[in-house]
Enzyme design. Structure first.
Site, mmCIF file in Angstrom:
data_model
loop_
_atom_site.group_PDB
_atom_site.id
_atom_site.type_symbol
_atom_site.label_atom_id
_atom_site.label_comp_id
_atom_site.label_asym_id
_atom_site.label_seq_id
_atom_site.Cartn_x
_atom_site.Cartn_y
_atom_site.Cartn_z
ATOM 1 N N PHE A 20 6.827 0.188 7.599
ATOM 2 C CA PHE A 20 8.269 0.245 7.796
ATOM 3 C C PHE A 20 8.919 0.338 6.421
ATOM 4 C CE2 PHE A 20 6.311 -2.321 11.050
ATOM 5 C CZ PHE A 20 6.756 -1.726 12.216
ATOM 6 N N HIS A 21 10.215 0.613 6.404
ATOM 7 C CA HIS A 21 11.008 0.488 5.172
ATOM 8 C C HIS A 21 10.514 1.389 4.047
ATOM 9 C CE1 HIS A 21 11.099 -3.916 6.778
ATOM 10 N NE2 HIS A 21 11.818 -3.103 7.547
ATOM 11 N N PRO A 22 10.366 2.676 4.262
ATOM 12 C CA PRO A 22 9.975 3.530 3.142
ATOM 13 C C PRO A 22 11.089 3.561 2.083
ATOM 14 C CG PRO A 22 10.576 4.861 5.032
ATOM 15 C CD PRO A 22 10.558 3.436 5.499
#
Lengths: 462, 618
Positions: B553-555
């Site tokens: 998640f959260h690139p």
């Protein structure tokens, strides 16, 4: 190198959906684009647009005006912005063709656009260039006139050489009141190497009354690449503004004709003669206001012209005439005796240019001045209040009589770059009689003009 | 609804041990087909291929296809497949869409009908791209309406600029969330049906949102402030000047999102168990700070909050932007940023070329283009605009690798009310491990239930007794985004981060046992369950990072800002180098991994970048 402009016509057809309409309406756009350079290659060129827009049932404005941004390579975009009237509202058409190598034809011919009124969107549509019927007329309609010459010739010529003088002057006649207006802007670079300074004057020549004038300057000359600009007074392409004493003026200038070189064209480009005189546009129309004291001239399409002089200083004796003969015809005359040793013993050299029916006469400017090694040159009789010029070239001869009315003439002093003084008497409402004859077995009258109070003239001496 | 291919129908029946006794299993194949239809072609082909291969295996083994077999024979076929350890990860990959569909169908048959009462959303000025004129102009175009884009749009519009926000997805109202089943929303709100894959070792599923509001519509609402040491690193090591005064920017963002600690009343069993376990171990843990005042515990954050409590940017920031004059165009995919290359001072942005859903194109001219297309999509957009020349563009990708562990309790854990992501366990934060109690809607968790056939069915029937924890780790920037037309993320887990993941898995198991779990489900196909802490330790000794089912998640970080022109595609003010008039204002501009859920960090960075642009006088 002579810069040329580009002029072309384009017609596009399409449709528009106006806000509040349930269906599209046909649109036709006929445009004339003028660019100050040749067609762009890699860079972006701007062109002025004028033309007619017709929206079926809603608008037909023959005075649409706008701007064209032509950038087929650098930006891959040809953008049209055109202001026009629709039922009393002022709308702006803003759209662009986006050029694509994948779709060369459609991207060059399809113009999607949006209509705005005060920044709010009020419609949108698409215009198409009709390739089948429009391509040949479009290509054949390309012209490359010396369009930029008018603007370029307003740019200062002075290159820092001591002992030069350069003049921008404008004369016009208010058709409503018959008043003449004269704006004189001058830069003098003293021969002793002193700093160049700018000065000038403004005058109004009301009919039946004495001329009023005010001088401005001298102020240091800083230079403006577009024209004359010093002390808040400017003469730039299309615009004249400033104030001096009780005078204040703000005018727009719309050139009406091609440039007119009173002296040989080469003498403007290569200043080998003592001076050279030319008109960036043979005729111009002026709009705006000239206030002098409590009075105000509101000019609307006032005829006149701007002229340019670049040289070593004033002549020993000279006379000048600008006569707008009507119908697009113009007569420009300079008769002068040079200050140069040797030349000052000659009779006045006459440079006469009659611009008539779209052509100049005599064909070469040198013809009237020197004839054939002096034989056949035009002659001048410089005097006050009347001076005359006559001469013959080819099968035509001309006779010009100019009268400067004493009550409408203004005497002003000048100082040349070499420090010597000269006096010039100017009139913004001179009279002129011009008769043109043609040899057909005998001299027969071909045309005659009589200008009463609408000619602009001056006579100078030492 | 589409009809399911026969092989897929057979596979669903086999995997779910469908014996015809439960009505909800019947609609699962069709739902799987619908889900596959929105997935990217490679994922679709892989699942269909796997179904066909398993069907062929059944034919080879029994002479009949799976659909023609009885429940018991299907079970035997699958059991023989599952006995091969090397096939287990593949079976797990095939199970994921099946579980997603099965979870939804089961919930629809058992759970209450979706609530229709939803508050009215604050007004947005949204226009579908098909109604937007083909030619228009603006003072600023913002590409993307997520956390970064919305914040930049609000800042620029408040400064008096005519702002147009371009969003590829559609606008979904809170009321529309209440009306539709979670999986239907899932397909609409996520890119690629949630199956964005980062290839590499191990391959990662990297879900990102696509709607007005971007990923903030589908995130969990967890709002961590950027840790001080991260801000200090951005300022001092990377020279990210926009991070000056970051605390003030974070305060402003928190006010806009109404961030507050989650009250305990709707926390739900999952969170309470995590708190209890932490208390038992003496670990630091607390309810998370979230942007969901008045959260009703609907537990559907990841498919759009049906209660309108979560202050995603389309409910909090974009309405302010629209009130200041910004306009949002939906269904607008930006093909290219247009540049004028002949101006003084080098190339400058001139606007954008946008593709509508029907394939037609529109253009908006604007001297400022704010790129906030998301960390994965910003590099391809810049590349196809001819602005991707910087060698570091697309590199420096951090993704917060994450994994889940579940614990089975003797009593139901998830009840009517649950906060999806409720409690943060911060004991291991200094080591880059953040554990968060996460209870997703059925099938939407990144946790994959173990087993196939009857074993899996049993697990499915007992999901109410499962508590789920997730852990994400602060990773090295060991990924990159390739591609021009579409992003091709590639990520190879760094050895240090693999160690962190294994450590996180152990820690979560301990926590669950401390909270009273009877059994811990590890999520590792060949070592699925442990009944005691000691057994867990023994099991995990056989596990390495390649066995783990890792999500991401959260690139962040693919167009990082920084002072070094050779390392940072964007300058310290967030301006893309090499062209004028392009600001980067999404997760890609962050110089390194923020180590926490990044919504606040991205919004504060976008606020700083747009704010500094405005105060510089443009």
């Amino acid at each position: 190198m002579t810069a040329r402009g580009t002029v072309f016509r384009e017609t596009m057809l399409g449709r528009v959906r106006l806000a509040g309409d349930d269906s599209d309406r046909p649109v036709r756009l006929d445009l004339l684009a003028r660019a100050d350079s040749l067609m762009p290659t890699r860079r972006t060129t701007r062109a002025r647009l004028t033309g007619r827009i017709r929206i079926a049932g809603r608008a037909d404005d023959p005075e649409a005006e706008g701007e064209l941004e032509i950038s087929p390579l650098a930006r891959r975009r040809i953008r049209y912005r055109l202001g026009f009237r629709l039922e009393g509202r002022r709308l702006l058409l803003d759209g662009w063709k986006s050029l694509s190598l994948k779709r060369p034809v459609s991207s060059m011919t399809v113009l999607p656009y949006t209509l705005y009124e005060d920044g709010e969107r009020v419609g949108e549509g698409v215009l198409r260039f009709p390739l089948a019927t429009g391509l040949l007329p479009f290509l054949a309609g390309f012209r490359f006139p010396r369009a930029a010459e008018a603007e370029r010739s307003l740019a200062p010529r002075w290159d820092g050489t001591p002992g030069r003088t350069e003049v921008w002057y404008t004369t016009l006649t208010d058709p409503a009141t018959g008043s003449g207006v004269w704006l004189h802007h001058e830069v003098v670079a003293p021969r002793d190497g002193g700093p160049a300074y700018a000065h000038g004057w403004v005058a109004v020549f009301p009919p039946g009354g004495p001329a009023e004038h005010a001088r401005f300057g001298p102020t240091p000359w800083t230079g403006d690449p577009r024209g004359f600009s010093a002390g808040g007074i400017s003469a730039a392409p299309g615009r004249l503004r400033g104030s001096a004493g009780p005078f204040a003026w703000a005018l727009t200038e719309e050139p009406q004709g091609p440039p007119l070189h009173t002296f040989p064209r080469w003498s403007w480009r290569h200043p080998w003669l003592p001076a050279s005189h030319m008109l960036p546009a043979a005729r111009a129309r002026y709009r705006g206001t000239v206030r002098h004291g409590t009075r105000e001239l509101r000019l609307r399409d006032a005829p006149g012209a701007s002229a340019r002089i670049y040289g070593h200083g004033n002549a020993r004796r000279w006379a000048w005439l600008h006569a707008d003969l009507g119908g697009g015809d113009v007569l420009e005359v300079v008769a002068a005796v040079s200050m140069r040793r040797g030349l000052d013993r000659l009779p006045p050299l006459v440079f006469l240019r009659l611009y008539r029916n779209g052509r100049g006469w005599p064909r070469r400017a040198e013809r009237s001045a020197v004839g054939w090694a002096g034989i056949g040159r035009f002659r001048a009789d410089i005097g006050l209040p009347r001076w005359r010029v006559e001469g013959r070239a080819g099968l035509r001869r001309v006779r010009v009589t100019v009268t400067l009315p004493p009550d409408g003439t203004l005497a002003l002093d000048y100082t040349d770059p070499d420090g010597s003084a000269a006096v010039c008497r100017n009139s913004g409402r001179a009279d002129a009689e011009v008769s043109l004859e043609r040899w057909r077995g005998r001299w027969r009258p071909e045309a005659a003009w009589r200008l009463t109070g609408t000619a602009h003239a001056e006579v100078g001496d030492r | 609804m589409n009809t399911a291919p026969r092989a897929l129908t057979g596979l669903v029946a086999a995997v779910l041990a469908d014996d015809g006794t439960a009505p909800w299993t019947e609609a699962v194949p069709r739902r799987v087909t619908a889900l596959l239809d929105v997935m990217p072609a490679p994922a679709r082909a892989a699942v269909r291929g796997a179904a066909a291969a398993i069907d062929a295996y059944a034919v080879a083994r029994t002479g009949r296809r799976l659909t023609a077999l009885g429940a018991r024979e299907r079970e035997r076929v699958l059991a023989s497949l599952a006995a091969r350890r090397t096939l287990l990860p593949l079976l797990d990959a095939v199970k994921m869409p099946l579980l997603l569909a099965a979870g939804t169908e089961r919930m629809l048959h058992r759970g209450p009908a979706p609530s229709a009462s939803a508050p009215e959303d604050p007004p947005l000025d949204c226009t579908p791209a098909r109604d937007w004129p083909t030619r228009s102009t603006a003072d600023a175009v913002v590409v993307g309406s997520g956390a970064g884009g919305a914040t930049a749009a609000r800042t620029l519009a408040a400064a008096g600029l005519r702002v147009v926000v371009l969003e590829e997805g559609e606008h979904h109202s809170t009321a529309s969330f209440g009306r539709r089943a979670p999986l239907d929303r899932f397909a609409d709100l996520y890119r690629d049906g949630g199956a964005t894959i980062a290839v590499g070792n191990p391959p990662l599923v990297l879900p990102v949102g696509r709607a007005v509001g971007g990923t903030t519509v589908v995130n969990s609402g967890t709002c961590y402030r950027t840790p001080d040491h991260v801000v200090a690193r951005w300022l001092n090591r990377h020279g990210f000047a926009a991070a000056e005064g970051f605390g003030t920017r974070l305060d402003e963002v928190e006010r806009a999102l109404r961030v507050a600690p989650q009250p305990l009343d709707v926390l739900g069993g999952n969170g309470l168990l995590a708190l209890a376990g932490a208390r038992e171990l003496g670990w630091a843990a607390a309810p998370l700070r979230r942007n969901a005042p008045g959260c009703r515990g609907s537990c559907q954050c990841v498919v759009g909050c049906p209660a309108g409590a979560k202050q995603s940017v389309q409910l909090s920031v974009l309405p302010d932007a629209c009130a200041a004059g910004a306009r949002i165009v939906t269904g607008a995919w930006v093909r290219r940023i247009l540049t004028d290359r002949d101006g003084p001072g080098g190339p400058r942005a001139a606007g954008v070329l946008v593709r509508r859903p029907d394939g037609s194109e529109l253009e908006i001219l604007s001297p400022l283009v704010v790129v906030a297309a998301g960390t994965l999509h910003t590099p391809p957009l810049l590349r196809r605009s001819g602005l991707g020349g910087h060698p570091r563009l697309g590199r420096n990708l951090s993704v917060h690798p994450a994994l889940s562990v579940a614990g089975r309790f003797g009593h139901p854990v998830t009840g009517r009310r649950n906060v999806l992501q409720s409690v943060g366990v911060e004991q291991l934060r200094a080591d880059g491990i953040l554990i968060e109690a996460t209870a997703a809607p059925p099938g939407m968790s990144s946790f994959v239930l173990p087993g196939v056939g009857r074993e899996l069915r049993r697990e499915l029937e007992e999901t109410e007794r499962l508590a789920t924890l997730g852990a994400m780790i602060a990773d090295r920037p060991s990924g990159r985004v390739l591609g021009r037309a579409r992003p091709l993320p590639r990520y190879d887990l760094a050895p240090r981060d693999a160690g962190r993941l294994l450590r996180a898995q152990r820690a979560m198991g301990r926590l669950l046992f401390a909270a009273g779990a009877e059994e811990v489900l590890t999520g590792v196909p060949h070592a699925p369950r442990a009944r005691t802490p000691a057994e867990l330790e023994t099991l995990l000794a056989t596990v390495n990072a390649r066995h783990l089912h890792v999500s991401a998640f959260h690139p962040t970080g693919t167009a990082a800002a920084g002072a070094d022109p050779e390392r940072s595609p964007a300058d310290p003010e967030g301006r893309l180098r090499g062209v004028g008039g392009v600001l980067i204002a999404d997760g890609s501009v962050l110089p390194s991994c923020p180590e926490v859920n990044p919504q606040l960090s991205i919004m504060a960075a976008a606020l700083a970048i747009a704010g500094r642009y405005v105060s510089r006088g443009r």
